[in-house]
Design an enzyme around this catalytic site. Structure first.
Site, mmCIF file in Angstrom:
data_model
loop_
_atom_site.group_PDB
_atom_site.id
_atom_site.type_symbol
_atom_site.label_atom_id
_atom_site.label_comp_id
_atom_site.label_asym_id
_atom_site.label_seq_id
_atom_site.Cartn_x
_atom_site.Cartn_y
_atom_site.Cartn_z
ATOM 1 N N PRO A 132 0.818 -1.217 0.000
ATOM 2 C CA PRO A 132 0.000 0.000 0.000
ATOM 3 C C PRO A 132 0.852 1.266 0.000
ATOM 4 O O PRO A 132 1.885 1.337 0.668
ATOM 5 C CB PRO A 132 -0.816 -0.125 1.294
ATOM 6 C CG PRO A 132 -0.895 -1.593 1.541
ATOM 7 C CD PRO A 132 0.408 -2.157 1.062
ATOM 8 N N CYS A 133 0.387 2.260 -0.750
ATOM 9 C CA CYS A 133 1.190 3.477 -0.957
ATOM 10 C C CYS A 133 0.809 4.622 -0.031
ATOM 11 O O CYS A 133 1.441 5.679 -0.057
ATOM 12 C CB CYS A 133 1.058 3.935 -2.409
ATOM 13 S SG CYS A 133 -0.608 4.491 -2.844
ATOM 14 N N GLU A 134 -0.219 4.441 0.807
ATOM 15 C CA GLU A 134 -0.732 5.562 1.603
ATOM 16 C C GLU A 134 0.346 6.256 2.434
ATOM 17 O O GLU A 134 0.305 7.467 2.639
ATOM 18 C CB GLU A 134 -1.866 5.082 2.531
ATOM 19 C CG GLU A 134 -3.172 4.810 1.828
ATOM 20 C CD GLU A 134 -3.246 3.400 1.246
ATOM 21 O OE1 GLU A 134 -4.322 3.006 0.786
ATOM 22 O OE2 GLU A 134 -2.216 2.695 1.239
ATOM 23 N N TYR A 136 3.334 6.856 1.672
ATOM 24 C CA TYR A 136 4.343 7.545 0.868
ATOM 25 C C TYR A 136 3.775 8.578 -0.104
ATOM 26 O O TYR A 136 4.496 9.442 -0.584
ATOM 27 C CB TYR A 136 5.161 6.513 0.079
ATOM 28 C CG TYR A 136 5.774 5.465 0.964
ATOM 29 C CD1 TYR A 136 6.940 5.719 1.673
ATOM 30 C CD2 TYR A 136 5.172 4.212 1.118
ATOM 31 C CE1 TYR A 136 7.501 4.767 2.507
ATOM 32 C CE2 TYR A 136 5.722 3.255 1.954
ATOM 33 C CZ TYR A 136 6.884 3.536 2.646
ATOM 34 O OH TYR A 136 7.431 2.596 3.481
#
Length: 366
Positions: A132-134, A136
């Protein structure tokens, strides 16, 4: 006899990253995904079986029900389900020979030894995945200010370390980890983590999905132990991607209409191409939502909670139209409610891009 290259997909979602690899002749062995709808989507598309962990070293087969816009399923598939999937093309010559194990559980609870029990003596050539990219992304106004806190303190950001842990335990020939460009702010720390598990060469490959035929803009970083620089192709516009769906009925899976919020309905006919009803503030930029797409341009970045309005019709795009903007074939299905489908699509890797990456890896492993 052609020997298929074998891969594992961590944080597999609905299967966008895997789809490109399967289309290029790779075989998925194991996929791990916490979200139940996404895990079912993955199993549905790649003829997989879904398991959940009940205690250390012990898993049970899950019985799931699914909905893909026009057809309800039970798992495992009954004869009529299989006939429909074959007719649609979901179970085609490539996918019907596959049988990946889909682990529907938290990756933090999964040990590499448990994965090895499922794959038995098969060698893993490649591990792909998109944590998951949340933690960054600049679209998250709550991300940690200190970049290293994003990797080592933030609960979601730390999932990158779980990816690295499993890569270290299984030692594939090639790994490819997808994330947002913001992950480059912890580049040094990530290189150090990969070197500690035996990978000296670590490349941060920045790729634009639109350079490989994807109809929407998407810039992502693919961290790998090889350089990835696929051959570019001709871009595709919004209308080229979705134009024919205006004339197709509901026999197309996931082509269901979602209602516009009431506050927009009286004003939608005035919304011009490229304009948005609302804007929200990220950590470092302003993002539009409920955007009227320009038919002759690329769509903006598809996200799970970002909605688009059709260029010519006063309505939201259907999940199928949104999937076309991420270059999914129509035989790739999305299970669950309509909001869940939007989220699965927006959080995935565009198929045109994943396929371009798979071609580079296939050439590298020759």
């Amino acid at each position: 006899m052609v020997i298929m290259l074998k891969f594992i997909d961590l944080f597999c979602g609905c299967g966008g990253f895997s789809r490109g690899f399967v289309e290029e002749g790779f075989e998925p062995l194991v996929a791990i995904e916490l979200n139940e709808d996404a895990a079912f989507s993955y199993a549905l598309n790649f003829n997989g079986q879904i398991y959940e962990k009940i205690r250390p070293g012990e898993f049970k087969l899950k019985e799931l029900k699914g909905y893909v816009g026009i057809y309800p399923f039970k798992f495992p598939f009954e004869e009529e389900d299989i006939k429909w999937l074959k007719r649609l093309g979901t179970l085609n010559e490539k996918t019907k020979k596959l049988s990946p194990v889909v682990i529907n559980d938290d990756i933090r609870e999964i040990h590499a030894i448990e994965i090895e029990k499922f794959i038995k003596n098969k060698k893993v050539d490649v591990i792909i995945g998109g944590p998951p990219c949340e933690g960054y992304t600049g679209a998250n106004p709550k991300r940690e200010k200190n970049p290293y806190d994003r990797l080592y303190k933030d609960e979601t950001g730390r999932l990158v370390l779980e990816y690295i842990r499993i890569v270290g335990d299984l030692q594939p020939k090639i790994f490819v980890m997808e994330n947002v460009p913001g992950i480059k702010e912890v580049r040094g720390a990530i290189i150090k983590e990969f070197r500690e598990i035996g990978y000296e060469d670590v490349y941060f490959n920045t790729l634009r999905a639109e350079d490989y035929g994807n109809p929407s803009v998407r810039r992502r970083v693919f961290v790998s132990n090889i350089e990835i620089n696929p051959e570019k192709t001709q871009p595709k516009t919004v209308i080229e991607a979705i134009g024919d769906l205006m004339y197709k009925g509901r026999d197309v899976p996931n082509h269901e209409f979602a209602a516009l919020p009431a506050r927009f309905r009286k004003r939608v006919h005035k919304l011009g191409w490229g304009d948005a009803f609302i804007y929200f503030k990220g950590a470092n930029r302003r993002l539009g939502n409920y955007i009227r797409l320009h038919p002759l341009k690329l769509a903006e970045t598809v996200m799970g909670k970002r909605f688009f309005i059709h260029p010519y019709e006063d309505r939201l795009l259907t999940p199928r139209e949104q999937a076309r903007l991420m270059s999914y074939p129509d035989y790739h299905l999305f299970a669950g409610g309509i909001r869940s489908c939007y989220n699965q699509i927006g959080e995935s890797v565009p198929v045109a891009l994943s396929r371009a990456i798979a071609r580079v890896i296939k050439e590298n492993l020759k």
